[in-house]
Scaffold this motif. Structure first.
Motif, PDB file in Angstrom:
ATOM      1  N   LEU A   5     -16.470   5.420 -10.199  1.00  0.00           N
ATOM      2  CA  LEU A   5     -15.399   5.742  -9.263  1.00  0.00           C
ATOM      3  C   LEU A   5     -15.271   7.245  -9.065  1.00  0.00           C
ATOM      4  O   LEU A   5     -15.679   8.040  -9.903  1.00  0.00           O
ATOM      5  CB  LEU A   5     -14.068   5.182  -9.767  1.00  0.00           C
ATOM      6  CG  LEU A   5     -13.984   3.669  -9.990  1.00  0.00           C
ATOM      7  CD1 LEU A   5     -12.610   3.294 -10.518  1.00  0.00           C
ATOM      8  CD2 LEU A   5     -14.304   2.902  -8.707  1.00  0.00           C
ATOM      9  N   ILE A   6     -14.691   7.615  -7.923  1.00  0.00           N
ATOM     10  CA  ILE A   6     -14.368   8.999  -7.631  1.00  0.00           C
ATOM     11  C   ILE A   6     -12.913   9.045  -7.180  1.00  0.00           C
ATOM     12  O   ILE A   6     -12.456   8.157  -6.449  1.00  0.00           O
ATOM     13  CB  ILE A   6     -15.305   9.584  -6.545  1.00  0.00           C
ATOM     14  CG1 ILE A   6     -15.017  11.076  -6.314  1.00  0.00           C
ATOM     15  CG2 ILE A   6     -15.206   8.813  -5.238  1.00  0.00           C
ATOM     16  CD1 ILE A   6     -16.040  11.753  -5.393  1.00  0.00           C
ATOM     17  N   SER A   7     -12.162  10.058  -7.633  1.00  0.00           N
ATOM     18  CA  SER A   7     -10.756  10.143  -7.254  1.00  0.00           C
ATOM     19  C   SER A   7     -10.628  10.627  -5.811  1.00  0.00           C
ATOM     20  O   SER A   7     -11.550  11.228  -5.251  1.00  0.00           O
ATOM     21  CB  SER A   7     -10.010  11.101  -8.183  1.00  0.00           C
ATOM     22  OG  SER A   7     -10.389  12.448  -7.910  1.00  0.00           O
ATOM     23  N   LYS A   8      -9.462  10.382  -5.228  1.00  0.00           N
ATOM     24  CA  LYS A   8      -9.221  10.816  -3.851  1.00  0.00           C
ATOM     25  C   LYS A   8      -9.337  12.329  -3.726  1.00  0.00           C
ATOM     26  O   LYS A   8      -9.941  12.823  -2.772  1.00  0.00           O
ATOM     27  CB  LYS A   8      -7.857  10.338  -3.380  1.00  0.00           C
ATOM     28  CG  LYS A   8      -7.514  10.735  -1.951  1.00  0.00           C
ATOM     29  CD  LYS A   8      -6.280  10.014  -1.455  1.00  0.00           C
ATOM     30  CE  LYS A   8      -5.056  10.362  -2.250  1.00  0.00           C
ATOM     31  NZ  LYS A   8      -3.859   9.639  -1.818  1.00  0.00           N
ATOM     32  N   LYS A   9      -8.769  13.058  -4.671  1.00  0.00           N
ATOM     33  CA  LYS A   9      -8.840  14.527  -4.629  1.00  0.00           C
ATOM     34  C   LYS A   9     -10.285  15.010  -4.690  1.00  0.00           C
ATOM     35  O   LYS A   9     -10.704  15.874  -3.913  1.00  0.00           O
ATOM     36  CB  LYS A   9      -8.039  15.131  -5.777  1.00  0.00           C
ATOM     37  CG  LYS A   9      -8.013  16.669  -5.769  1.00  0.00           C
ATOM     38  CD  LYS A   9      -7.213  17.222  -6.923  1.00  0.00           C
ATOM     39  CE  LYS A   9      -7.090  18.724  -6.821  1.00  0.00           C
ATOM     40  NZ  LYS A   9      -8.372  19.441  -6.674  1.00  0.00           N
ATOM     41  N   PHE A  36      -9.952   1.242  -1.642  1.00  0.00           N
ATOM     42  CA  PHE A  36      -8.826   2.068  -2.092  1.00  0.00           C
ATOM     43  C   PHE A  36      -8.271   1.420  -3.366  1.00  0.00           C
ATOM     44  O   PHE A  36      -7.522   0.445  -3.308  1.00  0.00           O
ATOM     45  CB  PHE A  36      -7.749   2.162  -1.009  1.00  0.00           C
ATOM     46  CG  PHE A  36      -8.145   2.994   0.177  1.00  0.00           C
ATOM     47  CD1 PHE A  36      -7.593   4.255   0.370  1.00  0.00           C
ATOM     48  CD2 PHE A  36      -9.070   2.525   1.104  1.00  0.00           C
ATOM     49  CE1 PHE A  36      -7.949   5.033   1.467  1.00  0.00           C
ATOM     50  CE2 PHE A  36      -9.442   3.293   2.204  1.00  0.00           C
ATOM     51  CZ  PHE A  36      -8.882   4.560   2.388  1.00  0.00           C
ATOM     52  N   ILE A  37      -8.660   1.946  -4.492  1.00  0.00           N
ATOM     53  CA  ILE A  37      -8.349   1.329  -5.785  1.00  0.00           C
ATOM     54  C   ILE A  37      -7.267   2.156  -6.482  1.00  0.00           C
ATOM     55  O   ILE A  37      -7.469   3.337  -6.784  1.00  0.00           O
ATOM     56  CB  ILE A  37      -9.613   1.260  -6.671  1.00  0.00           C
ATOM     57  CG1 ILE A  37     -10.718   0.475  -5.947  1.00  0.00           C
ATOM     58  CG2 ILE A  37      -9.297   0.660  -8.034  1.00  0.00           C
ATOM     59  CD1 ILE A  37     -12.087   0.637  -6.571  1.00  0.00           C
ATOM     60  N   ARG A  38      -6.121   1.537  -6.712  1.00  0.00           N
ATOM     61  CA  ARG A  38      -5.017   2.223  -7.383  1.00  0.00           C
ATOM     62  C   ARG A  38      -5.142   2.035  -8.893  1.00  0.00           C
ATOM     63  O   ARG A  38      -5.264   0.915  -9.388  1.00  0.00           O
ATOM     64  CB  ARG A  38      -3.680   1.670  -6.900  1.00  0.00           C
ATOM     65  CG  ARG A  38      -3.434   1.837  -5.413  1.00  0.00           C
ATOM     66  CD  ARG A  38      -3.109   3.264  -5.040  1.00  0.00           C
ATOM     67  NE  ARG A  38      -1.789   3.653  -5.528  1.00  0.00           N
ATOM     68  CZ  ARG A  38      -1.312   4.902  -5.454  1.00  0.00           C
ATOM     69  NH1 ARG A  38      -2.055   5.869  -4.958  1.00  0.00           N
ATOM     70  NH2 ARG A  38      -0.108   5.172  -5.903  1.00  0.00           N
ATOM     71  N   LYS A  39      -5.125   3.171  -9.615  1.00  0.00           N
ATOM     72  CA  LYS A  39      -5.246   3.122 -11.067  1.00  0.00           C
ATOM     73  C   LYS A  39      -4.231   4.079 -11.688  1.00  0.00           C
ATOM     74  O   LYS A  39      -3.865   5.098 -11.086  1.00  0.00           O
ATOM     75  CB  LYS A  39      -6.666   3.516 -11.513  1.00  0.00           C
ATOM     76  CG  LYS A  39      -7.743   2.527 -11.100  1.00  0.00           C
ATOM     77  CD  LYS A  39      -9.124   3.043 -11.435  1.00  0.00           C
ATOM     78  CE  LYS A  39      -9.390   3.088 -12.920  1.00  0.00           C
ATOM     79  NZ  LYS A  39      -9.610   1.735 -13.485  1.00  0.00           N
ATOM     80  N   SER A  40      -3.835   3.773 -12.897  1.00  0.00           N
ATOM     81  CA  SER A  40      -2.927   4.658 -13.623  1.00  0.00           C
ATOM     82  C   SER A  40      -3.681   5.879 -14.125  1.00  0.00           C
ATOM     83  O   SER A  40      -4.847   5.799 -14.526  1.00  0.00           O
ATOM     84  CB  SER A  40      -2.308   3.918 -14.812  1.00  0.00           C
ATOM     85  OG  SER A  40      -1.523   2.845 -14.359  1.00  0.00           O
ATOM     86  N   THR A  47      -5.372   7.188  -6.515  1.00  0.00           N
ATOM     87  CA  THR A  47      -6.312   6.373  -5.742  1.00  0.00           C
ATOM     88  C   THR A  47      -7.741   6.783  -6.063  1.00  0.00           C
ATOM     89  O   THR A  47      -8.077   7.973  -6.045  1.00  0.00           O
ATOM     90  CB  THR A  47      -6.053   6.522  -4.232  1.00  0.00           C
ATOM     91  OG1 THR A  47      -4.717   6.131  -3.945  1.00  0.00           O
ATOM     92  CG2 THR A  47      -7.012   5.643  -3.427  1.00  0.00           C
ATOM     93  N   PHE A  48      -8.571   5.790  -6.335  1.00  0.00           N
ATOM     94  CA  PHE A  48      -9.986   6.006  -6.606  1.00  0.00           C
ATOM     95  C   PHE A  48     -10.811   5.172  -5.625  1.00  0.00           C
ATOM     96  O   PHE A  48     -10.311   4.231  -5.002  1.00  0.00           O
ATOM     97  CB  PHE A  48     -10.339   5.602  -8.041  1.00  0.00           C
ATOM     98  CG  PHE A  48      -9.730   6.494  -9.087  1.00  0.00           C
ATOM     99  CD1 PHE A  48     -10.463   7.529  -9.652  1.00  0.00           C
ATOM    100  CD2 PHE A  48      -8.420   6.295  -9.509  1.00  0.00           C
ATOM    101  CE1 PHE A  48      -9.898   8.348 -10.619  1.00  0.00           C
ATOM    102  CE2 PHE A  48      -7.848   7.106 -10.465  1.00  0.00           C
ATOM    103  CZ  PHE A  48      -8.588   8.148 -11.030  1.00  0.00           C
TER     104      PHE A  48
END
Length: 213
Positions: A5-9, A36-40, A47-48
């Motif tokens: 995964l890669i973060s939105k930023k 659009f994968i939401r993770k803690s 978002t990742f």
């Protein structure tokens, strides 16, 4: 195997696109909702995205957005089949597949009249594999017979075509996309083609007028 995964930023920094562009492309269905994968995270919810998939998709959007409208791009990226159909002459004239591939297909499948998109897709998959040099004519025949029998069972879902060999004996499988398959040590995976990827390639060829020689 799960895709890294890669973060939105990180994605925005790496690609140079804006937050607004990213979400506009999402609204236009150029980027699937499920990417659009939401993770803690330590900052809360973040978002990742599946890294390889999103980077490839953004690269394609940036390279093609001046040639195709966003709506046309959304159709290209959609796994849905289209209504287009072409005659055998038009398929060859537009360099969608080689004439030898079409001739081989017609020795396996009896057909008259125009070819609808789903049938062109099966021929296109055959063309890709034969011209990669990775399969034999006999394996090509087996692949087409498998696709003709089961294509519509799998075409609406996310499936891949997988060809394996064991001690010179080939087997053709249609499996859910990104599904890990565990074989005994003598079985080798020869090729794996996602239907969605082949669909996208064929739509692009039809939009561009054909493949380059």
């Amino acid at each position: 195997m799960t895709e890294p995964l890669i973060s939105k930023k990180e994605l925005l920094d790496l690609t140079g696109i804006s937050y607004g562009q990213l979400y506009r492309w999402k609204r236009k269905n150029l980027i699937p909702e499920e990417w659009f994968i939401r993770k803690s995270s330590f900052t809360g919810q973040e978002t990742f995205f599946p890294k390889a998939s999103i980077l490839s998709r953004i690269d394609k959007i940036l390279n093609m957005k001046d040639e195709l409208s966003l709506d046309a791009l959304a159709d290209v990226f959609s796994p849905q089949l289209t209504e287009i159909s072409l005659s055998a002459g038009a398929i060859i004239e537009r360099n969608i597949v080689a004439s030898s591939t079409l001739e081989l297909y017609l020795t396996i499948v009896s057909h008259e009249g125009n070819f609808p998109f789903d049938q062109m897709l099966r021929i296109f998959i055959l063309h890709k594999l034969l011209h990669s040099g990775m399969i034999s004519l006999q394996e090509g025949t087996m692949i087409i017979e498998t696709l003709e029998s089961h294509f519509f069972t799998c075409s609406e879902g996310k499936y891949e075509l997988v060809l394996t060999r064991k001690m010179g004996v080939s087997m053709c499988l249609l499996v859910p996309q990104n599904q890990e398959i565990y074989f005994d040590n003598l079985i080798k995976e020869v090729v794996r083609i996602p239907f969605a990827e082949a669909t996208e390639e064929l739509k692009l060829l039809l939009n561009e007028g054909g493949r380059e020689e």
